[in-house]
Motif scaffolding. Structure first.
Motif, mmCIF file in Angstrom:
data_model
loop_
_atom_site.group_PDB
_atom_site.id
_atom_site.type_symbol
_atom_site.label_atom_id
_atom_site.label_comp_id
_atom_site.label_asym_id
_atom_site.label_seq_id
_atom_site.Cartn_x
_atom_site.Cartn_y
_atom_site.Cartn_z
ATOM 1 N N GLY A 15 -22.899 -23.490 7.670
ATOM 2 C CA GLY A 15 -22.680 -23.366 9.105
ATOM 3 C C GLY A 15 -23.179 -24.607 9.816
ATOM 4 N N ASP A 16 -22.846 -24.717 11.085
ATOM 5 C CA ASP A 16 -23.233 -25.886 11.866
ATOM 6 C C ASP A 16 -24.754 -26.024 11.972
ATOM 7 O OD1 ASP A 16 -20.565 -26.312 12.244
ATOM 8 O OD2 ASP A 16 -20.599 -26.130 14.436
ATOM 9 N N TYR A 88 -22.806 -18.515 12.089
ATOM 10 C CA TYR A 88 -22.590 -19.149 13.391
ATOM 11 C C TYR A 88 -23.582 -18.566 14.386
ATOM 12 C CZ TYR A 88 -20.088 -14.901 14.913
ATOM 13 O OH TYR A 88 -19.772 -13.599 15.254
ATOM 14 N N ASP A 89 -23.684 -19.172 15.526
ATOM 15 C CA ASP A 89 -24.604 -18.772 16.586
ATOM 16 C C ASP A 89 -23.779 -18.077 17.675
ATOM 17 O OD1 ASP A 89 -26.234 -18.653 18.839
ATOM 18 O OD2 ASP A 89 -26.873 -20.741 18.734
ATOM 19 N N ILE A 90 -24.108 -16.824 18.001
ATOM 20 C CA ILE A 90 -23.304 -16.088 18.987
ATOM 21 C C ILE A 90 -23.388 -16.696 20.383
ATOM 22 C CG2 ILE A 90 -23.640 -13.939 17.679
ATOM 23 C CD1 ILE A 90 -25.288 -13.068 20.314
ATOM 24 N N THR A 91 -24.363 -17.589 20.610
ATOM 25 C CA THR A 91 -24.489 -18.238 21.915
ATOM 26 C C THR A 91 -23.828 -19.617 21.935
ATOM 27 O OG1 THR A 91 -26.586 -19.425 21.492
ATOM 28 C CG2 THR A 91 -26.739 -17.108 22.137
ATOM 29 N N HIS A 98 -15.937 -23.493 14.285
ATOM 30 C CA HIS A 98 -16.031 -24.367 13.115
ATOM 31 C C HIS A 98 -16.094 -23.607 11.791
ATOM 32 C CE1 HIS A 98 -17.870 -27.773 15.784
ATOM 33 N NE2 HIS A 98 -16.559 -27.666 15.912
ATOM 34 N N ILE A 99 -16.207 -22.275 11.834
ATOM 35 C CA ILE A 99 -16.240 -21.497 10.595
ATOM 36 C C ILE A 99 -14.990 -21.765 9.758
ATOM 37 C CG2 ILE A 99 -16.134 -19.158 9.617
ATOM 38 C CD1 ILE A 99 -18.927 -19.961 10.539
ATOM 39 N N TYR A 143 -10.433 -13.473 7.040
ATOM 40 C CA TYR A 143 -10.805 -14.151 5.791
ATOM 41 C C TYR A 143 -11.167 -13.164 4.674
ATOM 42 C CZ TYR A 143 -10.868 -18.756 7.999
ATOM 43 O OH TYR A 143 -10.508 -19.926 8.630
ATOM 44 N N GLY A 144 -11.036 -11.885 4.948
ATOM 45 C CA GLY A 144 -11.359 -10.883 3.934
ATOM 46 C C GLY A 144 -12.841 -10.767 3.654
#
Length: 208
Positions: A15-16, A88-91, A98-99, A143-144
């Motif tokens: 992740g980022d 990822y960050d929900i905020t 970017h996922i 994405y399953g």
């Protein structure tokens, strides 16, 4: 010394930068939370043992740097991963968008049977939310993958997320081993008996 686990699996956090991968890992592996943010340089890892269906599973969890300049280094670890946790960050909406890029890298570099889940971290920060739970669930479904919203700060769904991806890896491993050896349980029983025999042999050797 008797082995402290039955199986070793490798998991990879992707992740980022800044989404909280390191905080999630520390919360899970050490039960600690440090709000000060220091970006991971390259790759770091921690270990944790889980008992799933009576099997002692040792997970080696690799924490990767999210910055672009480390991508060449971190991609080397994709090939050895059996489980992937996308974070990822929900905020932070860009980290969610970017996922797709991270998933594309996994398609290219990771093993075909790698197990994956999606985690939306920092779910405790509701006032700053920029990605809805429905959006996260929809992306995971596309994405399953299974989906969790979690918080390293409050510990919400941290253990559950890591445990679930480990369960998925174990199930995939069982399917492969059952196909090749007949039964994972029988295989582990034979391995345990061999370990016991080795310990007895070593004891007799020491006593002479």
């Amino acid at each position: 010394m008797a082995k402290q686990y039955d199986i070793l699996f490798r998991l990879l956090l992707l992740g980022d930068s800044g989404v909280g991968k390191t905080c999630m890992l520390r919360r899970f592996a050490e039960g600690e939370f440090d709000p000060s943010h220091i970006s991971t340089i390259g790759v770091d890892f921690k270990m944790k043992t889980l008992v799933i269906d009576g099997i002692r599973v040792r997970v080696q969890i690799w924490d990767t740097a999210g910055q672009e300049r480390y991508q060449t280094i971190t991609k080397q670890y994709y090939r050895r991963a059996q489980g992937i946790v996308f974070v990822y960050d929900i905020t932070d909406e860009p980290s969610f968008l970017h996922i797709g890029k991270w998933a594309s890298d996994v398609d290219e570099y990771a093993p075909e049977k790698v197990q994956m889940i999606l985690v939306g971290n920092k779910a405790d920060n509701e006032p700053k939310r920029r990605v809805t739970k429905a959006q996260g669930s929809k992306l995971a479904e596309a994405y399953g993958m299974e989906f969790f919203e979690a918080s390293a700060s409050t510990s919400r769904n941290i253990k559950e997320s890591f445990t679930r991806v480990t369960e998925l890896v174990l199930q995939a491993y069982k399917n492969d081993v059952d196909h090749l050896l007949g039964s994972l349980d029988d295989y582990l029983d034979r391995a345990a008996l061999q370990d016991q025999k080795d310990d007895q042999d070593a004891s007799r050797t020491c006593a002479c």
